[in-house]
Structures are given as C-alpha cells and as structure tokens.
Design an enzyme around this catalytic site. Structure first.
Site, PDB file in Angstrom:
ATOM      1  N   HIS A 172       0.830  -1.202   0.000  1.00 10.83           N
ATOM      2  CA  HIS A 172       0.000   0.000   0.000  1.00 10.83           C
ATOM      3  C   HIS A 172       0.869   1.258   0.000  1.00 10.83           C
ATOM      4  O   HIS A 172       2.051   1.204   0.325  1.00 10.83           O
ATOM      5  CB  HIS A 172      -0.975   0.043   1.182  1.00 10.83           C
ATOM      6  N   HIS A 231       4.001   7.110   3.762  1.00 10.38           N
ATOM      7  CA  HIS A 231       4.932   5.993   3.606  1.00 10.38           C
ATOM      8  C   HIS A 231       4.460   5.059   2.505  1.00 10.38           C
ATOM      9  O   HIS A 231       3.315   5.143   2.061  1.00 10.38           O
ATOM     10  CB  HIS A 231       5.135   5.227   4.922  1.00 10.38           C
ATOM     11  N   GLU A 235       7.673   1.058   5.045  1.00 12.87           N
ATOM     12  CA  GLU A 235       7.141   0.016   5.909  1.00 12.87           C
ATOM     13  C   GLU A 235       7.375  -1.322   5.226  1.00 12.87           C
ATOM     14  O   GLU A 235       7.151  -1.449   4.017  1.00 12.87           O
ATOM     15  CB  GLU A 235       5.623   0.249   6.108  1.00 12.87           C
TER      16      GLU A 235
HETATM   17 CO    CO Z   1       1.097   1.354   6.314  1.00 10.34          CO
END
Ligand code: CO
Length: 134
Positions: free
Chosen positions: A7, A79, A130
């Site tokens: 994502h 992020h 991440e």
């Molecule tokens: Co995230």
C-alpha cells in the site's frame, strides 16, 4: 528482496472527507474506519485492483503522524509499504547493510494483523518505508 507494493499511505486531517474523495469522486471501493490505538492512527483502506491506499488520521495525543501533518497542511504521502517473505531476515540484512530500523527494531503487528517494521526515510530516498511480512 522486497516484493509487491502492499500500500501507499496518505496522512490526512479528516479521514471522513478523504474517504469521500476516494469513494465518491474517484469511485473506489473503501473499507470502514478502524481505530488503531496501538499505532496512534485511524485507518481506512482503499482497495484498488493492484494495490491499496491507506488513509491515516491522527488518533490520540501523541500520534506518530501529527508532526507530518503540521508540515503538510493539505495532507500527503506518508509511507510506502513493501511486502517481504521473512521480516526478520529482511531486517537483519538491512541492518547489516547499515540501514536504520525505527523503534526497538522488533516487528509490531500492523493494520493487517501481520508483522511490520519501519525504515528510516533518510536511508531510502527520503521516503518512510514500511515492510510487511506477506
Ligand atoms: Co502502512
């Protein structure tokens, strides 16, 4: 080592308004809001055919995205999340190469119930990364 883009996360001041933009203007499929008190955010996921957008709104007094939103008054990309097969092996390889893992370096349970780690943006082209174990 990294796999799929899981994502892209966008920090927002008003998650209801942001969700409406994606649902009503962009015509995307959106999930319900989920408070994540352990992470200091409320999340909504936008499900796209090939990846997801994670909307983040601050939750509580010490949200990790509050400072970002002070610097980015309209919100912004916070992020990107890449999948890895083995998060411990990935962490150890990155640390051996000099990359900085945020926090205590131990994976936490992320928004999908899977182990996640965050990597210092200065080591990754100015982008907070991440890692999520797939
Ligand atoms: Co995230």
């Amino acid at each position: 080592m990294i796999g799929r883009l899981n994502h892209v996360a966008i920090a927002v001041h008003d998650i209801k308004a942001a969700t409406a933009v994606y649902r009503d203007i962009l015509g995307a499929e959106v999930t319900d809001e989920v408070p994540q008190p352990d992470h200091g955010v409320t999340t909504v996921f936008i499900n796209l055919p090939n990846t997801k957008i994670e909307l983040l709104e601050p939750l509580g007094e010490n949200s990790p995205i509050s400072a970002f939103l002070e610097r980015n008054s309209a919100g912004g990309i916070h992020h990107v999340c890449y999948e890895v097969d083995d998060i411990i092996a990935a962490r150890d390889r990155l640390k051996a190469g000099g990359a900085r893992v945020l926090g205590d370096g131990e994976p936490k349970t992320g928004a999908h119930g899977k182990p996640v780690l965050f990597l210092h943006p200065k080591d990754f082209c100015g982008t907070l990364v991440e890692l999520e174990q797939a």
